[in-house]
Design a protein around this motif. Structure first.
Motif, PDB file in Angstrom:
ATOM      1  N   VAL A 213      37.912 -11.721   5.090  1.00  0.00           N
ATOM      2  CA  VAL A 213      39.380 -11.660   5.093  1.00  0.00           C
ATOM      3  C   VAL A 213      39.844 -10.821   6.275  1.00  0.00           C
ATOM      4  N   GLU A 214      41.082 -11.072   6.693  1.00  0.00           N
ATOM      5  CA  GLU A 214      41.671 -10.346   7.813  1.00  0.00           C
ATOM      6  C   GLU A 214      42.951  -9.629   7.427  1.00  0.00           C
ATOM      7  N   ARG A 215      43.706 -10.193   6.508  1.00  0.00           N
ATOM      8  CA  ARG A 215      44.975  -9.577   6.132  1.00  0.00           C
ATOM      9  C   ARG A 215      44.742  -8.301   5.327  1.00  0.00           C
ATOM     10  N   ASN A 216      45.643  -7.356   5.483  1.00  0.00           N
ATOM     11  CA  ASN A 216      45.521  -6.073   4.796  1.00  0.00           C
ATOM     12  C   ASN A 216      45.615  -6.217   3.287  1.00  0.00           C
ATOM     13  N   THR A 217      46.473  -7.124   2.826  1.00  0.00           N
ATOM     14  CA  THR A 217      46.613  -7.312   1.384  1.00  0.00           C
ATOM     15  C   THR A 217      45.318  -7.834   0.768  1.00  0.00           C
ATOM     16  N   ASP A 218      44.656  -8.744   1.457  1.00  0.00           N
ATOM     17  CA  ASP A 218      43.384  -9.271   0.954  1.00  0.00           C
ATOM     18  C   ASP A 218      42.303  -8.202   0.976  1.00  0.00           C
ATOM     19  N   GLN A 219      42.301  -7.370   2.007  1.00  0.00           N
ATOM     20  CA  GLN A 219      41.331  -6.292   2.086  1.00  0.00           C
ATOM     21  C   GLN A 219      41.545  -5.276   0.970  1.00  0.00           C
ATOM     22  N   GLU A 220      42.796  -5.055   0.608  1.00  0.00           N
ATOM     23  CA  GLU A 220      43.088  -4.144  -0.504  1.00  0.00           C
ATOM     24  C   GLU A 220      42.557  -4.710  -1.818  1.00  0.00           C
ATOM     25  N   ILE A 221      42.683  -6.018  -2.011  1.00  0.00           N
ATOM     26  CA  ILE A 221      42.154  -6.641  -3.229  1.00  0.00           C
ATOM     27  C   ILE A 221      40.643  -6.481  -3.295  1.00  0.00           C
ATOM     28  N   LEU A 222      39.968  -6.732  -2.174  1.00  0.00           N
ATOM     29  CA  LEU A 222      38.513  -6.599  -2.148  1.00  0.00           C
ATOM     30  C   LEU A 222      38.078  -5.152  -2.323  1.00  0.00           C
ATOM     31  N   GLN A 223      38.809  -4.220  -1.725  1.00  0.00           N
ATOM     32  CA  GLN A 223      38.447  -2.806  -1.859  1.00  0.00           C
ATOM     33  C   GLN A 223      38.611  -2.341  -3.296  1.00  0.00           C
TER      34      GLN A 223
ATOM     35  N   GLN B  63      38.504 -13.238  -5.597  1.00  0.00           N
ATOM     36  CA  GLN B  63      38.652 -14.355  -4.672  1.00  0.00           C
ATOM     37  C   GLN B  63      39.800 -15.266  -5.096  1.00  0.00           C
ATOM     38  N   ILE B  64      39.974 -15.434  -6.398  1.00  0.00           N
ATOM     39  CA  ILE B  64      41.112 -16.230  -6.886  1.00  0.00           C
ATOM     40  C   ILE B  64      42.425 -15.523  -6.582  1.00  0.00           C
ATOM     41  N   LYS B  65      42.452 -14.196  -6.710  1.00  0.00           N
ATOM     42  CA  LYS B  65      43.660 -13.433  -6.369  1.00  0.00           C
ATOM     43  C   LYS B  65      44.010 -13.614  -4.898  1.00  0.00           C
ATOM     44  N   ILE B  66      43.006 -13.581  -4.033  1.00  0.00           N
ATOM     45  CA  ILE B  66      43.244 -13.794  -2.602  1.00  0.00           C
ATOM     46  C   ILE B  66      43.774 -15.199  -2.361  1.00  0.00           C
ATOM     47  N   LEU B  67      43.181 -16.184  -3.036  1.00  0.00           N
ATOM     48  CA  LEU B  67      43.636 -17.571  -2.903  1.00  0.00           C
ATOM     49  C   LEU B  67      45.080 -17.715  -3.374  1.00  0.00           C
ATOM     50  N   LYS B  68      45.417 -17.105  -4.489  1.00  0.00           N
ATOM     51  CA  LYS B  68      46.784 -17.183  -5.019  1.00  0.00           C
ATOM     52  C   LYS B  68      47.779 -16.532  -4.065  1.00  0.00           C
TER      53      LYS B  68
ATOM     54  N   ASP C  99      50.809 -21.646 -10.803  1.00  0.00           N
ATOM     55  CA  ASP C  99      52.015 -20.812 -10.777  1.00  0.00           C
ATOM     56  C   ASP C  99      52.229 -20.201  -9.397  1.00  0.00           C
ATOM     57  N   ALA C 100      51.137 -19.778  -8.756  1.00  0.00           N
ATOM     58  CA  ALA C 100      51.246 -19.204  -7.419  1.00  0.00           C
ATOM     59  C   ALA C 100      51.765 -20.241  -6.426  1.00  0.00           C
ATOM     60  N   ILE C 101      51.305 -21.488  -6.567  1.00  0.00           N
ATOM     61  CA  ILE C 101      51.786 -22.555  -5.673  1.00  0.00           C
ATOM     62  C   ILE C 101      53.271 -22.798  -5.906  1.00  0.00           C
ATOM     63  N   TYR C 102      53.681 -22.810  -7.161  1.00  0.00           N
ATOM     64  CA  TYR C 102      55.087 -23.087  -7.491  1.00  0.00           C
ATOM     65  C   TYR C 102      56.000 -21.962  -6.997  1.00  0.00           C
ATOM     66  N   LEU C 103      55.490 -20.713  -6.985  1.00  0.00           N
ATOM     67  CA  LEU C 103      56.303 -19.590  -6.537  1.00  0.00           C
ATOM     68  C   LEU C 103      56.472 -19.564  -5.023  1.00  0.00           C
TER      69      LEU C 103
END
Length: 395
Positions: free
Chosen positions: A106-116, A205-210, A329-333
């Motif tokens: 991942v490259e985005r900070n939000t995704d890195q926070e999820i992984l951390q 990984q699902i959270k990152i995908l969403k 739900d994530a797609i719809y939002l």
């Protein structure tokens, strides 16, 4: 830099190497020989000796029977849980390191926070569980101090009389029992948070995908605005390419769940079955021993450890199910109404695929969910009531 899995489970992987449960890159034949020798030397004999004790013991009291069944269920659980690492070690190793692939970087900070957050969670659970196993093992190994007329922590059949045998026999046997039980307890105690943590890795990984799907429009507009090159693809083409990557990401997570279930379903199922017996007999023994004795402390520690083992599987299995059930739900939002027809059709395909949530089945019988954990508690209580009535009739 260490990979995600190495950061999440440093102690677990080191312990698996020490216990010959982690195949090396070299000398695989020699490793396999060592693994089987250790398995049949330290894991298998204790349950066999406990079964022989139940068969040959005369005038077996109910308390002795309950204690033997309690430890026998635990030792048999070790045998069943560790065997897949011998028989299918290479495939399990690949499953453990599945998310170390470059495609999951991942490259985005939000995704890195999820992984951390996932890494920190896995490390905390492993350390807490290691502390719980240590406490349970110490309290169990010191049981002979308060256990009258017994010199070993558990009842086992021996080819000599304990009362008349030389002290060297007693010492060596006691040390062997501790080593064998410690091998099973610590290897199992470090494997359980690893397996449960891998389910949480899939959840992250699902959270990152969403997150990617929900803010897809904003990400594309930002990249188009930042990139001023002439060969920059149009916004619609970039959007479609990102959706295609999301589809691939989702398929890879699905493949991991299938591989995870294949590798670890037997381990989780044996833990659930043993958990019913151990939980039941532990509660029964708590009513039979002195409140201030070491036996009571040992039973409490074992009870907490077994409940935690089963709960970890069920909790992270439920979290995985709930996260996978909200991809649509994530797609719809997101701002899907601003996409072109081609991108919307691609999202519809992904939504149809995501309608079926990710459910991990243990032994092809029960789901890895909190409903199963509640079932374990109910079955343990039912078995406890039967044993209590049997004890009352004997008395």
């Amino acid at each position: 830099m260490p990979s995600i899995i190495q950061q999440s489970f440093p102690v677990n992987l080191q312990a698996m190497r020490f216990f010959f449960l982690y195949p090396p890159d070299k000398y695989k034949t020699l490793y396999r020989i060592h693994t089987y020798i250790v398995y049949f030397l330290f894991v298998v004999p204790i349950p066999v000796l406990q079964c022989l004790y139940l068969v040959f013991q005369e005038d077996l009291h109910f308390t002795q029977f309950a204690d033997s069944v309690f430890l026998l269920a635990e030792m048999v659980c070790f045998v069943l849980k560790l065997y897949p690492f011998l028989n299918n070690g290479e495939r399990i190793k690949k499953c453990i390191h599945y998310f170390d692939s470059a495609i999951f970087e991942v490259e985005r900070n939000t995704d890195q926070e999820i992984l951390q957050h996932c890494i920190n969670m896995c490390r905390r659970i492993s350390m807490l569980f290691l502390a719980a196993v240590t406490g349970a093992f110490i309290s169990w190994s010191t049981r002979p101090i308060s256990w009258k007329d017994h010199v070993f922590p558990t009842n086992v059949w021996l080819p000599f009389d304990v009362k008349t045998a030389p002290k060297s026999y007693i010492t060596y046997t006691y040390i062997y029992i501790l080593i064998a039980a410690g091998y099973g307890a610590y290897s199992s105690g470090l494997i359980d948070p690893l397996i449960a943590g891998l389910a949480y890795q899939a959840t992250c990984q699902i959270k990152i995908l969403k997150h990617t799907l929900q803010f897809l429009g904003e990400q594309v507009k930002y990249e188009v605005a930042e990139n001023t090159k002439l060969d920059t693809p149009s916004e619609n083409k970039l959007m479609y390419e990102k959706i295609r990557k999301c589809v691939i990401h989702h398929n890879l997570i699905l493949e991991f769940v299938k591989e995870y279930e294949y590798c670890f379903s037997q381990i989780a199922f044996s833990q659930f079955v043993a958990g019913v017996v151990v939980l039941c007999v532990s509660c029964l023994q708590l009513t039979l021993v002195d409140l201030l004795s070491l036996d009571f402390l040992a039973m409490v520690m074992y009870l907490i450890t077994m409940l935690t083992e089963s709960y970890l599987y069920c909790h992270f299995g439920t979290v995985l199910y709930e996260e996978s059930n909200t991809i649509t739900d994530a797609i719809y939002l997101g701002k899907w109404y601003e996409y072109d027809i081609r991108c919307r059709k691609a999202l519809i395909v992904l939504m149809e695929r995501a309608k079926k949530p990710m459910i991990i089945t243990c032994g092809k019988i029960v789901d890895m969910s909190l409903d199963t954990f509640a079932t374990i508690l109910r079955r343990s209580y039912s078995l406890l009531a039967v044993l209590q009535n049997f004890n009352i009739e004997l008395n």
